[in-house]
Scaffold this motif. Structure first.
Motif, PDB file in Angstrom:
ATOM      1  N   UNK A 189       0.822  -1.198   0.000  1.00  0.00           N
ATOM      2  CA  UNK A 189       0.000   0.000   0.000  1.00  0.00           C
ATOM      3  C   UNK A 189       0.867   1.264   0.000  1.00  0.00           C
ATOM      4  N   UNK A 190       0.333   2.326  -0.609  1.00  0.00           N
ATOM      5  CA  UNK A 190       1.053   3.603  -0.625  1.00  0.00           C
ATOM      6  C   UNK A 190       0.060   4.744  -0.732  1.00  0.00           C
ATOM      7  N   UNK A 191       0.513   5.935  -0.315  1.00  0.00           N
ATOM      8  CA  UNK A 191      -0.219   7.182  -0.500  1.00  0.00           C
ATOM      9  C   UNK A 191       0.764   8.222  -0.994  1.00  0.00           C
TER      10      UNK A 191
ATOM     11  N   UNK B 198       0.844  -4.032   8.819  1.00  0.00           N
ATOM     12  CA  UNK B 198       1.000  -3.763   7.384  1.00  0.00           C
ATOM     13  C   UNK B 198       1.337  -2.287   7.180  1.00  0.00           C
ATOM     14  N   UNK B 199       2.337  -1.966   6.332  1.00  0.00           N
ATOM     15  CA  UNK B 199       2.745  -0.573   6.144  1.00  0.00           C
ATOM     16  C   UNK B 199       2.022   0.121   4.982  1.00  0.00           C
ATOM     17  N   UNK B 200       1.879   1.439   5.109  1.00  0.00           N
ATOM     18  CA  UNK B 200       1.532   2.320   3.993  1.00  0.00           C
ATOM     19  C   UNK B 200       2.768   3.169   3.724  1.00  0.00           C
ATOM     20  N   UNK B 201       3.314   3.066   2.548  1.00  0.00           N
ATOM     21  CA  UNK B 201       4.456   3.902   2.169  1.00  0.00           C
ATOM     22  C   UNK B 201       3.948   5.297   1.841  1.00  0.00           C
ATOM     23  N   UNK B 202       4.526   6.320   2.498  1.00  0.00           N
ATOM     24  CA  UNK B 202       4.005   7.682   2.315  1.00  0.00           C
ATOM     25  C   UNK B 202       5.002   8.662   1.701  1.00  0.00           C
TER      26      UNK B 202
ATOM     27  N   UNK C 224      18.171   6.673   0.295  1.00  0.00           N
ATOM     28  CA  UNK C 224      16.736   6.882   0.442  1.00  0.00           C
ATOM     29  C   UNK C 224      16.305   6.819   1.905  1.00  0.00           C
ATOM     30  N   UNK C 225      15.660   7.889   2.372  1.00  0.00           N
ATOM     31  CA  UNK C 225      14.958   7.884   3.650  1.00  0.00           C
ATOM     32  C   UNK C 225      13.476   7.716   3.329  1.00  0.00           C
ATOM     33  N   UNK C 226      12.886   6.625   3.806  1.00  0.00           N
ATOM     34  CA  UNK C 226      11.489   6.313   3.488  1.00  0.00           C
ATOM     35  C   UNK C 226      10.645   6.375   4.755  1.00  0.00           C
ATOM     36  N   UNK C 227       9.424   6.871   4.615  1.00  0.00           N
ATOM     37  CA  UNK C 227       8.489   6.949   5.735  1.00  0.00           C
ATOM     38  C   UNK C 227       7.284   6.062   5.476  1.00  0.00           C
ATOM     39  N   UNK C 228       6.823   5.431   6.557  1.00  0.00           N
ATOM     40  CA  UNK C 228       5.673   4.532   6.482  1.00  0.00           C
ATOM     41  C   UNK C 228       4.716   4.843   7.625  1.00  0.00           C
ATOM     42  N   UNK C 229       3.445   4.516   7.411  1.00  0.00           N
ATOM     43  CA  UNK C 229       2.463   4.454   8.480  1.00  0.00           C
ATOM     44  C   UNK C 229       2.104   2.984   8.661  1.00  0.00           C
TER      45      UNK C 229
END
Length: 322
Positions: free
Chosen positions: A24-26, A277-281, A249-254
């Motif tokens: 998942x992503x937003x 489960x993560x959402x990549x933001x 790459x610095x990546x953020x997730x919810x």
């Protein structure tokens, strides 16, 4: 009214597409509603968030050197800023240009957020009323395609704040190729880029002690709840950033804290989350100087000069279209 409706429909479609794919992503472009704009302004003032502070240092100490490279060629040009935001750093450059009566320029700030553009225009009318300002609410790609500023004059494109790092490497190249296609030979690009450094320094910038970056990410779920009639429980999602020193790459997730169902009322859609489960933001990519030079070559530019802060954390690199 149709523009508002179309924007809302696009937002809905992007959210549904992102939350029904695996993983998942937003899209981070939707961070910037009115509340998101204010939170990001707060982030820029955090002690951990060095990026804004370092770019300020570069502009305050080296603005004359930056423009010296350009003004020897032309003193009449378009100043186009992609992702202008509140224009805090840019005002250093604008004040310098306005102090030189021989320089003739028009400022075209481009941003996807109408609220932040209006705030910028109002502030400039108050602080620097003699500057000719033409805000453009648009995406980077569309703005460079439409080029509403095109008038036969040379252009200096500002792409500051390490905004280019908010894309994957391939997407960064695509954006810069759009910039190249929207410029003429010998036009300029001043590109703000965050440099690779101690990984702990980078990670702290996206995981501040006050939790402002966490709130910035969670505000996207608030926006979906408000605008798309969803029922995200924000307490059931945790902000999780991570940094890869190899890719930069610095990546953020919810992260969903439990198995749960979320309703997107505007689409009459149920979204199922597994526990954890993560959402990549968001992505924020860091570069070395050699990678920046390679990127320039691949996208139709040449490097004119690097302007860096005293700790070599950040650079504003001047490119010229070839």
């Amino acid at each position: 009214m149709n523009e508002i409706k179309n924007a809302s429909e696009t937002f809905l479609q992007d959210v549904i597409n992102g939350l029904t794919q695996n993983p998942k992503s937003l899209s981070s472009k939707y961070f910037y509603d009115a509340a998101g704009d204010k939170l990001f302004q707060k982030i820029m003032g955090l002690s951990e968030y060095y990026l804004t502070r370092k770019e300020f240092e570069i502009f305050e100490n080296q603005h004359a050197a930056i423009f010296g490279k350009i003004l020897r060629y032309s003193q009449d040009f378009n100043l186009v800023e992609l992702g202008a935001g509140d224009g805090m750093k840019t005002k250093i450059l604008l004040r310098y240009l306005r102090s030189k009566p021989e320089i003739n320029f028009t400022y075209f700030p481009v941003d996807i957020s109408g609220s932040v553009l209006q705030e910028l225009k109002d502030n400039l009318e108050s602080e620097l009323p003699e500057i000719d300002v033409h805000p453009i609410q648009n995406t980077y790609r569309n703005a460079m395609k439409e080029r509403v500023w095109e008038n036969g004059k040379p252009s200096l494109i500002l792409f500051l704040g390490s905004n280019i790092g908010n894309f994957s490497l391939n997407e960064s190249k695509d954006v810069l190729l759009h910039v190249a296609q929207g410029t003429q030979t010998h036009d300029w690009l001043l590109l703000g880029v965050d440099l690779k450094k101690d990984p702990s320094i980078i990670l702290q910038a996206y995981n501040d002690k006050q939790g402002v970056t966490r709130d910035f990410n969670l505000n996207l779920l608030k926006r979906i709840n408000r605008e798309l009639d969803a029922n995200f429980d924000l307490e059931q999602f945790t902000h999780w950033p991570m940094y890869d020193p190899l890719t930069g790459e610095c990546r953020s997730y919810l992260i969903s804290q439990k198995e749960q169902l979320v309703t997107i009322g505007a689409a009459n859609k149920l979204i199922r989350f597994e526990a954890f489960e993560p959402i990549f933001t968001e992505i924020s990519r860091k570069f070395s100087e050699s990678e920046i030079s390679q990127l320039a070559s691949e996208c139709g530019f040449k490097v004119v000069d690097f302007f860096t802060d005293s700790e070599n954390y950040f650079t504003d690199v001047l490119w010229q279209r070839i």
